[in-house]
Design an enzyme around this catalytic site. Structure first.
Site, short mmCIF file in Angstrom:
data_model
loop_
_atom_site.label_atom_id
_atom_site.label_comp_id
_atom_site.label_asym_id
_atom_site.label_seq_id
_atom_site.Cartn_x
_atom_site.Cartn_y
_atom_site.Cartn_z
N ASP A 72 0.75 -1.45 -0.01
CA ASP A 72 0.28 -0.32 0.17
C ASP A 72 0.71 1.31 -0.03
O ASP A 72 2.23 0.95 -0.23
CB ASP A 72 -1.09 0.04 1.02
CG ASP A 72 -0.29 -0.92 2.60
OD1 ASP A 72 1.28 -0.53 2.63
OD2 ASP A 72 -0.86 -1.08 3.35
N ASP A 141 -7.22 -3.80 14.45
CA ASP A 141 -8.78 -3.92 14.30
C ASP A 141 -8.98 -5.18 13.53
O ASP A 141 -10.23 -5.33 13.16
CB ASP A 141 -9.81 -2.49 13.79
CG ASP A 141 -8.94 -2.12 12.74
OD1 ASP A 141 -7.68 -2.21 12.18
OD2 ASP A 141 -9.94 -1.22 12.06
N HIS A 143 -7.15 -5.62 10.48
CA HIS A 143 -6.99 -4.82 9.30
C HIS A 143 -5.58 -5.65 8.57
O HIS A 143 -4.69 -5.92 9.10
CB HIS A 143 -7.36 -3.70 8.37
CG HIS A 143 -6.20 -2.65 8.71
ND1 HIS A 143 -6.24 -2.01 10.43
CD2 HIS A 143 -4.96 -2.02 7.98
CE1 HIS A 143 -5.43 -1.24 10.35
NE2 HIS A 143 -4.58 -1.93 9.31
N GLU A 148 -9.55 -2.14 6.09
CA GLU A 148 -10.23 -2.05 6.93
C GLU A 148 -11.26 -2.86 7.00
O GLU A 148 -12.30 -3.39 6.22
CB GLU A 148 -10.47 -0.39 6.80
CG GLU A 148 -9.58 0.90 6.71
CD GLU A 148 -8.59 1.01 7.51
OE1 GLU A 148 -8.09 -0.29 8.43
OE2 GLU A 148 -8.09 2.11 8.05
#
Length: 263
Positions: A72, A141, A143, A148
């Protein structure tokens, strides 16, 4: 799924670097048939990158015929920005090994055409026959890359708006100022990750314990996108004791007994 539980982050880094070096060497890459390695950024892989540099310096591995694709990049940060993932990768790995610049692929967060950039990235990966080994980390979380919570588990490379928790977590790289953190990023998709022949996800620290618990013992769902790894034939999670602290004792015993027998 294979789960490697080590004492601490240093042991995790050493194991991952050693495994990557082993896979590159056993592949016997050439100019016509390079080994394709998917790479993450962030704090989690830093130790592994340092160990890979040491292995290269000690002539234990060569990156001459290795092609890399990064997961990314932030939207709006030029490559020379100290917080861009371009800068991160060169500072922490590429500048210290014998990889050819033409073999390095990182998404362009400054592009004017996000759709074309992402489509061309997917095409480039396919040109090389796909990713042989994809390394990644996991967010608090759950991801992976910047997929996400609530991302499609069949998603491909695309632009994503970052979750508030991700922006907060990443503010540590931006002088702890949330307002400085980009709110969007270009990222490979879950489907892109699952296409890799092997996937290794690293997780260290107690703040990753719930993500590790969900990844290994939870149901496959798009809230915790790391759970998609359960669908991969050759998925590996490498974590330390703290990150594994929410796993059931029987789960820990099971995976440790397997690794003991492998040794």
């Amino acid at each position: 799924m294979r789960v490697i539980i080590k004492d601490d982050s240093a042991d995790c880094a050493s194991w991952v670097a050693g495994y990557i070096a082993y896979r590159i060497k056993s592949f016997k890459p050439t100019a016509k048939k390079p080994f394709v390695l998917g790479l993450p950024s962030g704090s989690t892989p830093l130790g592994a990158y340092k160990e890979l540099i040491k292995l290269y310096q000690n002539k234990k591995v060569s990156f001459e015929h290795v092609v890399t694709f990064n997961m990314d990049e932030y939207v709006g940060l030029p490559p020379q920005d100290k917080n861009s993932y371009h800068h991160f990768m060169y500072e922490n790995l590429f500048n210290h090994i014998n990889i050819s610049p033409k073999n390095i692929h990182i998404l362009n967060g400054m592009t004017k055409d996000f759709a074309a950039e992402c489509e061309n990235y997917e095409k480039a990966i396919k040109t090389y026959g796909g990713i042989d080994l994809q390394l990644g980390g996991v967010g608090t979380d759950g991801h992976i890359a910047f997929n996400e919570p609530f991302s499609s588990l069949t998603s491909r490379t695309r632009i994503k708006t970052l979750a508030p928790s991700t922006i907060k977590d990443n503010s540590r790289f931006f002088d702890n100022d949330i307002s400085k953190v980009p709110t969007q990023a270009l990222t490979i998709g879950i489907g892109t990750i699952l296409d890799a022949k092997e996937v290794i996800i690293m997780a260290t620290g107690k703040n990753k314990s719930e993500a590790v618990h969900q990844a290994i013992e939870g149901n496959i769902n798009h809230v915790w996108t790391v759970t998609a790894l359960q669908m991969h034939q050759h998925g590996i999670i490498v974590c330390d004791k703290d990150a594994a602290s929410k796993l059931a004792p029987t789960t820990v015993e099971y995976f440790k007994s397997i690794e003991d027998r492998v040794r």
